[in-house]
Design a protein around this motif. Structure first.
Motif, PDB file in Angstrom:
ATOM      1  N   GLU A   1      45.650  38.672  46.589  1.00  0.00           N
ATOM      2  CA  GLU A   1      44.240  38.390  46.315  1.00  0.00           C
ATOM      3  C   GLU A   1      43.724  39.254  45.172  1.00  0.00           C
ATOM      4  O   GLU A   1      42.936  38.789  44.328  1.00  0.00           O
ATOM      5  CB  GLU A   1      43.411  38.619  47.576  1.00  0.00           C
ATOM      6  N   MET A   2      44.161  40.500  45.120  1.00  0.00           N
ATOM      7  CA  MET A   2      43.749  41.389  44.039  1.00  0.00           C
ATOM      8  C   MET A   2      44.305  40.916  42.699  1.00  0.00           C
ATOM      9  O   MET A   2      43.615  40.968  41.664  1.00  0.00           O
ATOM     10  CB  MET A   2      44.203  42.828  44.340  1.00  0.00           C
ATOM     11  N   LYS A   3      45.550  40.429  42.697  1.00  0.00           N
ATOM     12  CA  LYS A   3      46.135  39.904  41.468  1.00  0.00           C
ATOM     13  C   LYS A   3      45.367  38.674  40.987  1.00  0.00           C
ATOM     14  O   LYS A   3      45.133  38.507  39.788  1.00  0.00           O
ATOM     15  CB  LYS A   3      47.605  39.559  41.699  1.00  0.00           C
ATOM     16  N   HIS A   4      44.966  37.823  41.953  1.00  0.00           N
ATOM     17  CA  HIS A   4      44.197  36.632  41.597  1.00  0.00           C
ATOM     18  C   HIS A   4      42.840  37.025  41.014  1.00  0.00           C
ATOM     19  O   HIS A   4      42.396  36.454  39.997  1.00  0.00           O
ATOM     20  CB  HIS A   4      44.004  35.754  42.831  1.00  0.00           C
ATOM     21  N   ALA A   5      42.181  38.015  41.642  1.00  0.00           N
ATOM     22  CA  ALA A   5      40.881  38.471  41.148  1.00  0.00           C
ATOM     23  C   ALA A   5      41.005  39.059  39.748  1.00  0.00           C
ATOM     24  O   ALA A   5      40.168  38.819  38.872  1.00  0.00           O
ATOM     25  CB  ALA A   5      40.294  39.515  42.107  1.00  0.00           C
ATOM     26  N   ARG A   6      42.091  39.806  39.526  1.00  0.00           N
ATOM     27  CA  ARG A   6      42.290  40.398  38.205  1.00  0.00           C
ATOM     28  C   ARG A   6      42.545  39.319  37.152  1.00  0.00           C
ATOM     29  O   ARG A   6      42.065  39.434  36.018  1.00  0.00           O
ATOM     30  CB  ARG A   6      43.457  41.379  38.240  1.00  0.00           C
ATOM     31  N   SER A   7      43.278  38.270  37.511  1.00  0.00           N
ATOM     32  CA  SER A   7      43.533  37.197  36.546  1.00  0.00           C
ATOM     33  C   SER A   7      42.236  36.522  36.126  1.00  0.00           C
ATOM     34  O   SER A   7      42.083  36.093  34.979  1.00  0.00           O
ATOM     35  CB  SER A   7      44.501  36.169  37.134  1.00  0.00           C
ATOM     36  N   ILE A   8      41.276  36.427  37.057  1.00  0.00           N
ATOM     37  CA  ILE A   8      39.971  35.854  36.732  1.00  0.00           C
ATOM     38  C   ILE A   8      39.200  36.788  35.804  1.00  0.00           C
ATOM     39  O   ILE A   8      38.591  36.345  34.817  1.00  0.00           O
ATOM     40  CB  ILE A   8      39.173  35.588  38.018  1.00  0.00           C
ATOM     41  N   MET A   9      39.237  38.080  36.091  1.00  0.00           N
ATOM     42  CA  MET A   9      38.536  39.056  35.256  1.00  0.00           C
ATOM     43  C   MET A   9      39.090  39.079  33.832  1.00  0.00           C
ATOM     44  O   MET A   9      38.351  39.262  32.864  1.00  0.00           O
ATOM     45  CB  MET A   9      38.643  40.454  35.877  1.00  0.00           C
ATOM     46  N   ASP A  10      40.404  38.879  33.718  1.00  0.00           N
ATOM     47  CA  ASP A  10      41.038  38.920  32.399  1.00  0.00           C
ATOM     48  C   ASP A  10      40.564  37.797  31.476  1.00  0.00           C
ATOM     49  O   ASP A  10      40.751  37.866  30.261  1.00  0.00           O
ATOM     50  CB  ASP A  10      42.571  38.845  32.541  1.00  0.00           C
TER      51      ASP A  10
END
Length: 213
Positions: A180-189
């Motif tokens: 979930e954290m990786k997914h959130a980071r991909s959105i932030m990027d």
């Protein structure tokens, strides 16, 4: 009764009790010195605990509750942008003598702008995570991962303190969290990072630890 310096809310009973039993009993110049020390503490500076004990020795064993109540008064008055006139009137309504209220207002006027800026800078940091460390497994942590969390300005009995905690997380839940954290980071990027500072908790870890889970 509602107070402007509390954001048009009630003043906590423990603060009211401390005003009556401790702050109003101190001499006005002692309260001013103590309030100035607390204001500087809010701004990230350290103060001398022995001096606090000396200032409050006649009314408290260690001065911690007095510090906590002053911290609440100054922090909230600055947060809610209470004017000196309003703050003066309201803390007198709570039982603080006129001379003592004037001393508190002097400190607030001097530090309010800096305290508000400090609150803005730390507005998204409640019990700020200072560091996190992966701990080796033990015989009691089967199928779990252990982490040491260091928290800055954690509220303990109403006082901000730096604390350390050990957290146990089930490995299956940790894998879900990591995804979930990786997914959130991909959105932030996808956003323009020049407009905000990108902070990733994952950057605090050695990823090799996660590969072992």
């Amino acid at each position: 009764m509602k107070f402007r310096f509390c954001g048009d809310g009630d003043c906590p009973d423990w603060v009211l009790g401390e005003i009556i039993s401790t702050l109003s009993v101190l001499e006005a110049n002692q309260l001013k010195t103590l309030a100035d020390m607390v204001a500087r503490k809010i701004l990230g500076q350290q103060f001398d605990e022995d001096e606090v004990k000396s200032l409050t020795s006649t009314v408290s064993s260690d001065g911690k509750t007095a510090i906590a109540s002053i911290h609440f008064l100054l922090n909230n008055a600055a947060r809610h942008n209470a004017s000196e006139l309003v703050f003066n009137e309201e803390i007198q309504q709570l039982g603080l003598p006129k001379e003592h209220a004037a001393a508190m207002c002097t400190v607030l006027t001097e530090h309010a702008k800096a305290i508000r800026q400090r609150l803005i800078d730390k507005s998204f940091k409640i019990n700020e995570l200072e560091s996190i460390r992966f701990l080796p497994p033990t015989s009691e942590s089967i199928n779990c991962s252990r982490f040491e969390l260091k928290i800055a300005q954690d509220l303990v009995n109403g006082l901000p303190q730096d604390t350390t905690h050990v957290l146990h997380i089930d490995n299956a839940q940790l894998r879900v969290l990591l995804n979930e954290m990786k997914h959130a980071r991909s959105i932030m990027d996808k956003y323009d990072n020049t407009n905000f500072k990108k902070i990733s908790i994952m950057d605090k870890y050695d990823n090799t630890n996660f590969k072992k889970i």
